[in-house]
Design an enzyme around this catalytic site. Structure first.
Site, PDB file in Angstrom:
ATOM      1  N   SER A 170     -10.068  -0.377   6.823  1.00 32.03           N
ATOM      2  CA  SER A 170      -9.509  -0.278   5.465  1.00 32.03           C
ATOM      3  C   SER A 170      -8.702  -1.476   5.006  1.00 32.03           C
ATOM      4  CB  SER A 170      -8.658   0.987   5.355  1.00 32.03           C
ATOM      5  OG  SER A 170      -9.476   2.128   5.451  1.00 32.03           O
ATOM      6  N   SER A 205      -9.814   1.967   2.569  1.00 26.44           N
ATOM      7  CA  SER A 205      -9.002   2.752   1.662  1.00 26.44           C
ATOM      8  C   SER A 205      -7.991   1.924   0.875  1.00 26.44           C
ATOM      9  CB  SER A 205      -8.248   3.819   2.462  1.00 26.44           C
ATOM     10  OG  SER A 205      -7.349   3.207   3.385  1.00 26.44           O
ATOM     11  N   LYS A 230       0.844  -1.199   0.000  1.00 23.14           N
ATOM     12  CA  LYS A 230       0.000   0.000   0.000  1.00 23.14           C
ATOM     13  C   LYS A 230       0.876   1.245   0.000  1.00 23.14           C
ATOM     14  CE  LYS A 230      -4.008   1.989   2.409  1.00 23.14           C
ATOM     15  NZ  LYS A 230      -4.935   1.843   3.562  1.00 23.14           N
TER      16      LYS A 230
END
Length: 497
Positions: A179, A155, A80
């Protein structure tokens, strides 16, 4: 699609260790898969082709020298884009950090490299991890591999989409209000939020410091456990890092068993707003746990109904403080610095150009909640609710070993459907937020497909702080039983890209 990209991480690692296949071959297969499908999925913001192949060659050289390889050596991973990576761009999905190349690695990044995990690149995300759909990225949305017109969760939708589209067998996400777990739920993958402080936050760009937690994502419970064991552990660079030993999550994932366990169904996680197909799959999960020998009881956590408003005061307040560092003076974007503007004007223009709408919304909300005369009424009250939620968890875990619920109230919704309705978007966090507020451990894993749309549904398992191994014990048992019932892993039902 190459067979090498279909394998889970544990199988791939064994094949590399025995010499059945080289780490370079595995990496090249995944880079080819990225080339073939990521233009449609948009899971990655940056692919580090040269770096990944160099890491893979180093693993092959170690094996050739007879050196012992770690449990995930040579396995590709999608990281990420919230973790700093030396020499590789880190944008946090924001224009304000477009093109920024950090001079250091986050602790998670360093531990991955030390374990010889091959980092393929950085994945798309909601800007500064603020969102539930990955539509808030400054670089465009990510599609759900099950249906590219739908969201992959947020997210960390890029990390989950990379797994579900077979671009990587492992990924790293972060979980501030769900997330990691929400993207896992809507893409048919596995995602774990470790106990707060169980994985270092050093080098993880901060959104809400008392809530943010990095964690593992995989296509199986065992893969998530192997990755968890690599990235977890005390870090003196992080003042919130737990000094206690990491629970033996790998052994728990290898020996899933729920016989004799008491499993609690949270009464408050039901009612209006839940899709019928989600609740049917959840009911299947409850029945399955009973068949496997667990005792299932209902528990009440009344403060959970206040978790959503409490979170959306605490998280914006902390983000208002954390994002103050993006002032155009030290790094990142700088707008309007033509010599005629003051420092304050340059900062204002940079933030106007660099921050997206959702980030601005949360910064303004948080700044208001922290302002003189309103601090006690808003932020202070939300912290009191947080205490009540923690106490509810404590009482519940006095009666049961784990709690279960749906991970999300609905399956993946269409891209753009909630773009103009922030409150509807925030409701996606309904089941996941309490665990962040309390700091305990939670997992999402697939429990089937919804009848209405054929899209994945996630089962959430919640355990007490520092009892992360319980997640893997229960998750492995449920995963094995469901796959035996289905006859295959759930991702085999996903449409081909």
């Amino acid at each position: 699609m190459s067979e090498l990209t279909k394998r889970d991480a544990a199988t791939t690692a064994r094949a590399i260790a025995t010499g059945e296949v080289s780490a370079v071959e595995v990496t090249e297969a995944h880079l080819a898969r990225i080339d073939a499908v990521d233009e449609k999925v948009h899971a990655f913001l940056h692919v580090d082709r040269e770096g990944a192949l160099a890491q893979a060659r180093a693993v092959d050289e170690k094996r050739a020298r007879g050196e012992e390889l770690g449990p995930l050596a040579g396995v590709p991973l999608a990281l990420k884009d919230i973790f700093t990576t030396k020499g590789i761009p880190t944008t946090v999905g924001s224009k304000i950090l477009e093109g920024w190349i950090p001079p250091y690695d986050a602790t998670v990044t360093r531990r991955l490299r030390d374990a010889d995990v091959v980092v393929l690149g950085k994945t798309n995300m909601d800007e500064f991890a603020m969102g539930s759909s990955t539509e808030n990225s400054a670089y465009g949305p990510t599609g759900n591999p099950w249906d590219l017109t739908r969201i992959p969760g947020g997210s960390g939708g890029g990390s989950a989409a990379a797994l579900a589209s077979f671009q990587a067998p492992l990924a790293i996400g972060t979980d501030t209000g769900g997330s990691i777990r929400q993207p896992a739920a809507v893409t048919g993958t596995v995602g774990v939020k470790p106990t707060y402080g169980g994985v270092s936050r050093y080098g993880m760009v901060a959104f809400s410091s008392s809530l943010d937690q990095g964690g593992p994502c995989g296509r199986t419970v065992l893969d998530a456990a192997l990755l968890h064991s690599v990235i977890a552990g005390h870090d003196p660079m992080d003042s919130t890092s737990i000094t206690e030993p990491v629970p033996d999550v790998v052994s728990a994932a290898r020996h899933g068993d729920v016989r004799g366990l008491r499993v609690g169904i949270v009464k408050e996680f039901a009612g209006e707003g839940y899709q019928d197909g989600v609740m049917r799959r959840f009911a299947d999960s409850v029945e399955l746990l009973r068949e496997l020998g667990a005792e299932v009881v209902e528990v009440s956590c009344p403060s959970f109904t206040k978790a959503l408003p409490a979170y959306y005061l605490i998280a914006p307040s902390e983000c208002s403080s954390n994002l103050a560092r993006f002032d155009a003076m030290r790094y990142g974007l700088r707008v309007g610095d033509d010599g005629s503007a003051s420092a304050e004007e340059v900062t204002a223009r940079t933030r106007e150009a660099g921050f997206g709408a959702e980030v601005k919304r949360r910064v303004m909300l948080g700044t208001y909640a922290l302002s003189s005369g309103y601090y006690d009424a808003y932020y202070g009250s939300a912290q009191k609710v947080r205490t009540l939620i923690t106490r509810d968890f404590g009482r519940a875990f006095g009666d049961v070993d784990v709690l279960i619920s749906p991970t999300t109230p609905t399956t993946a919704f269409p891209l753009g459907e909630r773009a103009d309705d922030p409150m509807a978007m925030y409701l996606a966090d309904l089941c996941t937020i309490p665990s962040n507020l309390a700091g305990n451990a939670a997992m999402s894993l697939p429990c089937g497909l919804a009848d209405e749309d054929g899209l994945p549904v996630g089962l959430q398992i919640v355990a007490p702080a520092m009892a992360d191994d319980r997640l893997y014990r229960v998750g492995a048992a449920v995963e094995a039983a469901f796959q035996a019932r289905w006859g295959h892993p759930i991702l085999e039902e996903a449409p081909s890209l």
